[in-house]
Design a protein around this motif. Structure first.
Motif, short mmCIF file in Angstrom:
data_model
loop_
_atom_site.label_atom_id
_atom_site.label_comp_id
_atom_site.label_asym_id
_atom_site.label_seq_id
_atom_site.Cartn_x
_atom_site.Cartn_y
_atom_site.Cartn_z
N THR A 215 59.20 -11.00 -0.68
CA THR A 215 58.14 -11.98 -0.46
C THR A 215 58.72 -13.37 -0.69
O THR A 215 59.79 -13.51 -1.30
N GLU B 181 57.77 -15.48 -2.84
CA GLU B 181 57.86 -15.66 -4.29
C GLU B 181 59.08 -14.95 -4.86
O GLU B 181 59.76 -15.48 -5.74
N GLU B 182 59.37 -13.75 -4.36
CA GLU B 182 60.55 -13.02 -4.82
C GLU B 182 61.83 -13.75 -4.41
O GLU B 182 62.77 -13.84 -5.21
#
Length: 64
Positions: free
Chosen positions: A6, A8-9
């Motif tokens: 993602t 965010e990851e």
């Protein structure tokens, strides 16, 4: 199944890379790349840096 990261990851991955590049002590990096054993002091210093970043759960014996 989607195994991609993602946003965010990916941001966290980049944050970790940047942290390691800027904060990993050169002597610890050298020993690691050479496949040599780290000293107790090496572990203490590295874990203290991780702890200061908010990424470590250090056991008390490390700082004794």
């Amino acid at each position: 199944m989607d195994l991609s990261f993602t946003p965010e990851e990916n941001a966290f991955r980049q944050a970790v890379r940047s942290f390691v590049q800027s904060r990993l002590p050169a002597d610890i990096q050298k020993r690691t790349l050479e496949g040599r054993k780290q000293t107790h002091d090496d572990y203490k210093r590295w874990h203290r840096l991780l702890y200061e970043q908010g990424w470590g759960a250090v056991e008390q014996y490390i700082f004794e």
